[in-house]
Motif scaffolding. Structure first.
Motif, PDB file in Angstrom:
ATOM      1  N   ASN A 159       0.544   3.616   2.039  1.00 10.42           N
ATOM      2  CA  ASN A 159       0.878   3.892   3.434  1.00 10.42           C
ATOM      3  C   ASN A 159       2.132   3.163   3.881  1.00 10.42           C
ATOM      4  OD1 ASN A 159      -1.186   5.626   3.893  1.00 10.42           O
ATOM      5  ND2 ASN A 159      -2.578   4.093   4.743  1.00 10.42           N
ATOM      6  N   SER A 186       0.838  -1.195   0.000  1.00 12.90           N
ATOM      7  CA  SER A 186       0.000   0.000   0.000  1.00 12.90           C
ATOM      8  C   SER A 186       0.879   1.254   0.000  1.00 12.90           C
ATOM      9  CB  SER A 186      -0.885   0.004   1.237  1.00 12.90           C
ATOM     10  OG  SER A 186      -0.084   0.144   2.397  1.00 12.90           O
ATOM     11  N   ARG A 202       3.024   4.022  12.856  1.00 11.19           N
ATOM     12  CA  ARG A 202       2.284   3.262  11.845  1.00 11.19           C
ATOM     13  C   ARG A 202       0.789   3.543  11.960  1.00 11.19           C
ATOM     14  NH1 ARG A 202       3.001  -2.668   9.123  1.00 11.19           N
ATOM     15  NH2 ARG A 202       1.690  -2.097   7.357  1.00 11.19           N
ATOM     16  N   ASN A 231      -5.547  -3.974   5.511  1.00 11.44           N
ATOM     17  CA  ASN A 231      -6.732  -3.271   5.971  1.00 11.44           C
ATOM     18  C   ASN A 231      -6.698  -3.169   7.502  1.00 11.44           C
ATOM     19  OD1 ASN A 231      -9.300  -2.232   6.007  1.00 11.44           O
ATOM     20  ND2 ASN A 231     -10.304  -4.232   5.867  1.00 11.44           N
ATOM     21  N   LYS A 264     -11.880  -5.711   9.726  1.00 11.59           N
ATOM     22  CA  LYS A 264     -10.591  -5.022   9.774  1.00 11.59           C
ATOM     23  C   LYS A 264      -9.530  -5.956  10.366  1.00 11.59           C
ATOM     24  CE  LYS A 264     -11.944  -0.576   9.155  1.00 11.59           C
ATOM     25  NZ  LYS A 264     -11.415   0.315   8.133  1.00 11.59           N
ATOM     26  N   GLU A 299      -1.621   5.082   9.091  1.00  9.17           N
ATOM     27  CA  GLU A 299      -2.828   4.351   8.669  1.00  9.17           C
ATOM     28  C   GLU A 299      -4.101   5.076   9.122  1.00  9.17           C
ATOM     29  OE1 GLU A 299      -2.768   1.558   6.863  1.00  9.17           O
ATOM     30  OE2 GLU A 299      -0.666   0.923   7.035  1.00  9.17           O
ATOM     31  N   ASN A 300      -3.933   6.086   9.957  1.00  6.12           N
ATOM     32  CA  ASN A 300      -5.058   6.815  10.546  1.00  6.12           C
ATOM     33  C   ASN A 300      -6.039   5.901  11.291  1.00  6.12           C
ATOM     34  OD1 ASN A 300      -6.488   9.052  11.304  1.00  6.12           O
ATOM     35  ND2 ASN A 300      -7.568   9.277   9.347  1.00  6.12           N
TER      36      ASN A 300
END
Ligand code: ZN
Ligand code: ZN
Length: 651
Positions: free
Chosen positions: A71, A69, A266, A235, A168, A270-271
């Motif tokens: 991110n 990703s 991290r 995810n 998730k 990834e928020n």
């Protein structure tokens, strides 16, 4: 088209390639490229390296069907900059090995659902969970604090459950992998399936299976050690750092980083929210809660409301007759009561082996390691002296300088094996076991021992620090701290903090299922300040005082420290290089560079070690400037420079 490709080697910048027939390459795409005379897996990066040199560009050979990703690319960049580690080396930790890309693994994902045990949250736990939920699903750091045995795990299990329901992924970081067996059991009872476990000792095949299924999103939950931070989550929805204060989150060898801090980075990238769980927070975390950078929620009561253990001090100065006997008579009286009730007693001593020093009675030789500047510890079970830094072992037959015969060594100081043999003499009929890393090389042995302890087949346990880490022994109601000495930890500016943490955790091991539990501190310094703090159990007060001291002495978290360790085969060369590096670093404004000084343990594995310590105001991000400077220094090939940002260990 020109594209930047980061190669998982010691480079801090991507190389430029031609995309050839491959379109839709974007940051994170995994590719195969020619590199030198070989082929190498690389990753399309976000920024091209500007260069004046004119290379003949090579073309990408293959585009892999999987990709990282965006991110993840951001995280690698940040990790590299923060810890002053080349980007390529960070990427390497994410890529694993070749087989991850060549073989495919079908994995029975979240296998058989077993019978779950129903857990009910009590009032306090419910309140904590609702606090955590109120902080939202975007990036935020929450400290979940609660005395040992208050049931923090169940609170974050509930939070994990919410994430799994939303499909998730969740990462749970644990400080010590020994923990995972008991943890897994609780986990299985709660969720009804086995979590995927990740640490440095799992098999290559398991590694591949987990990596691939994290990548495709099939594995939802990982419980792991530090290195699980470098898994390619698809995810990720939540990170939990259990025992956040534990200093084993700091990687002290190879690439140096603090896994707790990097987990926070991290989560930021990834928020997503991150939970830090502990019974006493680290000083940094406590400070961040006070300044409202972190959220906070707390469990005040011990589960089932058992009170904390009683304490007793045994002054070794008063009662000691024989100099090399480590278990006091007064201690024995107290201990016997528990043994008579068929309850377990733990003797805690944080020293492996039999004796930390060996000195010849005839010539005075003190046995030291030939590769490192430290003394050898005698290990009775292998009948050899061992260096705890490089693993050097030797028979204790040494030609004596004073006489024609061999040296006649006297053992000094206590080690777990010494305490064990004393106990064997005093209680020949009891079952006594040692819990120390030297005795638990095989996983099966460890499991058996833990099982025996839990089933009360062991009467007396002798253990090192390993024991303080999260084990749950229902019959353990008495702990003896054999040598409560807080003076000489030496090379660690956080030794007081560490001691408070350690003894707090230790006391959490006793009396989780009883009202009548006891901790005995044997000590030569009964009036020591740290010991007083521990006995009063006023952690808040301790943290306040320590924060004041750190501010006063200009120590973290109020400044940033960065250590530069220069190791070299030649004493003088290392020192000269250190001076050169210091000169370049001194060009920076608003910093102090201390040193060069020789390391407290000057020689390790035949390399001499010289240190510099840089101190800067932590309002500026000094790493950016340091990186620029390091690129300009021509460092001699004969030395090795290791950079340690936020060092914990100063040896
Ligand atoms: Zn050594
Ligand atoms: Zn001798």
């Amino acid at each position: 088209m020109k594209v930047p490709v980061l190669i998982p080697r010691i480079f801090d910048h991507p190389h430029t390639y031609l995309s050839g027939k491959f379109d839709k390459l974007k940051p994170g795409s995994i590719v195969l490229v020619p590199f030198g005379s070989k082929k190498e897996i690389g990753v399309i990066w976000d920024k091209q390296e500007e260069t004046n040199k004119n290379f003949k560009l090579k073309t990408i050979l293959e585009k892999k069907p999987i990709s990282f990703s965006k991110n993840l690319v951001k995280f690698v960049n940040w990790f590299s900059l923060y810890n002053l580690v080349p980007k390529g080396m960070v990427l390497k930790m994410f890529l694993g090995d070749e087989s991850f890309f060549s073989k495919n693994s079908n994995f029975p994902v979240e296998n058989k659902i077993k019978k779950k045990i129903k857990f009910n949250l009590n009032q306090e736990q419910k309140k904590c969970l609702s606090d955590i939920n109120s902080f939202g699903d975007k990036f935020n750091v929450t400290l979940l604090q609660g005395v040992t045995g208050s049931g923090k795990t169940i609170v974050y299990f509930e939070k994990i459950k919410q994430n799994l329901k939303k499909n998730k992924q969740v990462l749970v970081l644990l400080p010590e992998i020994f923990l995972t067996n008991q943890f897994n059991q609780r986990f299985e009872e709660y969720f009804g399936f086995k979590p995927a476990i990740w640490h440095s000792k799992i098999t290559k095949k398991n590694r591949r299976i987990i990596w691939q299924n994290i990548m495709n999103g099939k594995i939802k939950l990982i419980v792991g050690a530090r290195s699980s931070l470098f898994l390619p989550f698809k995810n990720l929805g939540l990170i939990v750092v259990d025992e956040e204060h534990d200093s084993s989150y700091k990687q002290d060898e190879g690439i140096r980083y603090n896994a707790r801090d990097m987990a926070i980075s991290r989560a930021f990238i990834e928020n997503i929210p991150i939970l830090l769980s502990t019974s006493i927070p680290s000083l940094e975390t406590y400070n961040n809660v006070k300044s409202k950078k972190y959220n906070f929620t707390k469990l005040e009561k011990r589960y089932k409301n058992f009170s904390l253990p009683n304490t007793e001090i045994v002054n070794l100065n008063l009662e000691k007759k024989n100099k090399n006997i480590w278990i006091d008579i007064k201690t024995l009286d107290l201990v016997k009561k528990y043994l008579e009730k068929k309850e377990q007693v733990l003797f805690f001593l944080n020293r492996r082996g039999y004796a930390p020093f060996m000195i010849c009675k005839k010539c005075g030789l003190k046995l030291a390691c030939p590769n490192c500047s430290i003394f050898l510890t005698f290990h009775k079970h292998i009948n050899q002296a061992m260096c705890h830094h490089c693993g050097y072992k030797t028979k204790t037959k040494q030609k004596c300088k004073k006489t024609e015969s061999n040296c006649d060594f006297q053992m000094y100081g206590p080690g777990v094996e010494k305490v064990f043999s004393e106990l064997k003499q005093i209680f020949p009929e009891k079952r006594i076991s040692i819990l120390s890393s030297d005795f638990l090389s095989k996983k099966k042995e460890t499991l058996n021992l833990l099982n025996d302890i839990e089933k009360n087949k062991i009467n007396i346990l002798v253990g090192t620090q390993l024991i303080s880490k999260g084990f749950n022994f229902p019959n353990l109601n008495c702990i003896v701290v054999v040598d409560a000495d807080f003076s000489g930890m030496g090379f660690d500016l956080r030794s007081t903090e560490k001691n408070i943490q350690l003894y707090n955790q230790l006391s959490g091991r006793a009396g989780r299922f009883s009202k009548d539990s006891l901790i005995i501190y044997q000590t030569f310094n009964p009036s020591d300040e740290t010991l007083k703090n521990i006995l009063q159990n006023q952690q808040e007060k301790f943290l306040e005082e320590e924060i004041y001291l750190r501010k006063e002495k200009k120590l973290p978290p109020f400044v940033r420290l960065i250590a530069f360790i220069i190791s070299s085969k030649n004493e003088r060369e290392g020192f000269l290089e250190a001076q050169k590096i210091k000169k370049s670093l001194s060009l920076l404004k608003n910093i102090d560079v201390m040193g060069p000084v020789t390391s407290p343990i000057f020689k390790i594995k035949n390399k001499y070690r010289t240190r510099l310590l840089l101190r800067s105001d932590n309002s500026i991000f000094i790493q950016k400037k340091i990186r620029r400077i390091l690129k300009t220094i021509n460092i001699s090939k004969k030395i090795k420079l290791t950079v340690d940002v936020d060092p914990l260990n100063f040896s």
